[in-house]
Design a protein around this motif. Structure first.
Motif, PDB file in Angstrom:
ATOM      1  N   UNK A 140       0.828  -1.203   0.000  1.00  0.00           N
ATOM      2  CA  UNK A 140       0.000   0.000   0.000  1.00  0.00           C
ATOM      3  C   UNK A 140       0.864   1.254   0.000  1.00  0.00           C
ATOM      4  N   UNK A 141       1.920   1.255   0.807  1.00  0.00           N
ATOM      5  CA  UNK A 141       2.810   2.408   0.847  1.00  0.00           C
ATOM      6  C   UNK A 141       3.412   2.677  -0.527  1.00  0.00           C
ATOM      7  N   UNK A 142       3.899   1.615  -1.170  1.00  0.00           N
ATOM      8  CA  UNK A 142       4.517   1.778  -2.489  1.00  0.00           C
ATOM      9  C   UNK A 142       3.511   2.322  -3.497  1.00  0.00           C
ATOM     10  N   UNK A 143       2.293   1.790  -3.461  1.00  0.00           N
ATOM     11  CA  UNK A 143       1.255   2.239  -4.385  1.00  0.00           C
ATOM     12  C   UNK A 143       0.962   3.725  -4.206  1.00  0.00           C
ATOM     13  N   UNK A 144       0.780   4.159  -2.957  1.00  0.00           N
ATOM     14  CA  UNK A 144       0.418   5.553  -2.693  1.00  0.00           C
ATOM     15  C   UNK A 144       1.574   6.508  -2.982  1.00  0.00           C
ATOM     16  N   UNK A 145       2.770   6.118  -2.562  1.00  0.00           N
ATOM     17  CA  UNK A 145       3.923   6.989  -2.789  1.00  0.00           C
ATOM     18  C   UNK A 145       4.230   7.106  -4.279  1.00  0.00           C
ATOM     19  N   UNK A 175       4.236  10.295  -9.297  1.00  0.00           N
ATOM     20  CA  UNK A 175       3.760  10.498 -10.669  1.00  0.00           C
ATOM     21  C   UNK A 175       2.954  11.780 -10.781  1.00  0.00           C
ATOM     22  N   UNK A 176       2.114  12.025  -9.783  1.00  0.00           N
ATOM     23  CA  UNK A 176       1.282  13.223  -9.810  1.00  0.00           C
ATOM     24  C   UNK A 176       2.134  14.483  -9.714  1.00  0.00           C
ATOM     25  N   UNK A 177       3.115  14.468  -8.818  1.00  0.00           N
ATOM     26  CA  UNK A 177       3.989  15.630  -8.660  1.00  0.00           C
ATOM     27  C   UNK A 177       4.793  15.889  -9.928  1.00  0.00           C
ATOM     28  N   UNK A 178       5.275  14.802 -10.537  1.00  0.00           N
ATOM     29  CA  UNK A 178       6.046  14.942 -11.771  1.00  0.00           C
ATOM     30  C   UNK A 178       5.186  15.511 -12.888  1.00  0.00           C
ATOM     31  N   UNK A 203      -6.376  14.109  -2.236  1.00  0.00           N
ATOM     32  CA  UNK A 203      -5.850  13.457  -1.034  1.00  0.00           C
ATOM     33  C   UNK A 203      -4.395  13.066  -1.232  1.00  0.00           C
ATOM     34  N   UNK A 204      -3.943  13.004  -2.497  1.00  0.00           N
ATOM     35  CA  UNK A 204      -2.575  12.614  -2.789  1.00  0.00           C
ATOM     36  C   UNK A 204      -1.699  13.812  -3.148  1.00  0.00           C
TER      37      UNK A 204
END
Length: 207
Positions: free
Chosen positions: A148-153, A158-161, A175-176
């Motif tokens: 779960x941690x890997x998925x969310x991080x 990706x979103x920040x990039x 939320x992300x």
């Protein structure tokens, strides 16, 4: 020639022998035929727990399908075993969404299950309640935390990039979002929880 009025015990013994050979799907069917739904649920829970830890995607899909069918047709299964199986099926679905990078869905399922914290201040509470979690579910949680941690991080990265590439300066309210308190502390929270769960699990099985 003597006929048995109730062959369920014979079928149950055959189911048990079949289970030992590794033919779990046949054993589940035989347990149901023998009206031993609790035995079938225990077997499915053991198989799902073991397979999740082995990260065997193909077998997990088969197990979840059989487990869902079992839940629809079973009669007389003990409530505790039924609840354990249901939790493991939910965790299997969560694993699948994490594996497929469906971060929003994974986050929602995790929040609903309340087995893994979605805020850092929930870590202590969940770890302290660890002894109340069924054994087969406990065995899966440390690995589930990392998935779960890997998925969310990864989603956050990706979103920040993507935002950076578009030159976006506006605040993101997802939320992300990188400004979200949860995202800033998620790595620390999940790693801390995983270590705590592993320690609790070792202490539990050694006592």
């Amino acid at each position: 020639m003597t006929y048995l009025d109730d062959p369920s015990e014979v079928i149950n013994r055959v189911a048990s022998d079949t289970e030992l050979t590794g033919e779990w799907d046949q054993a589940v069917s035989l347990y149901l035929l023998a009206s031993k739904s609790t035995n079938a649920a225990k077997l499915l829970s053991s198989e799902i727990s073991e397979t999740l830890r082995a990260d065997n995607k193909e077998k997990i899909g088969e197990l979840v399908t059989v487990a869902e069918q079992f839940k629809r047709v079973q009669k007389g299964c003990q409530a505790a075993e039924y609840a354990t199986l249901s939790l493991l099926v939910d965790l299997a679905v969560l694993f699948d969404h994490c594996r497929n990078d469906n971060a929003d869905i994974a986050y929602g399922i995790s929040s609903h299950l309340r087995l893994i914290p979605t805020e850092p201040d929930q870590v202590t509470v969940i770890v302290n309640e660890f002894h109340m979690v069924p054994q087969k579910v406990r065995e899966v949680l440390p690995d589930m935390c990392l998935h779960l941690m890997k998925c969310l991080v990864d989603h956050c990265i990706r979103q920040s990039t993507s935002l950076a590439n578009r030159g976006a300066n506006a605040a993101n309210t997802s939320m992300f979002s990188s400004s979200n308190r949860y995202v800033k502390q998620v790595g620390c929270s999940f790693c801390s929880l995983k270590r705590s769960l592993e320690i609790r699990f070792i202490l539990t099985i050694s006592t």
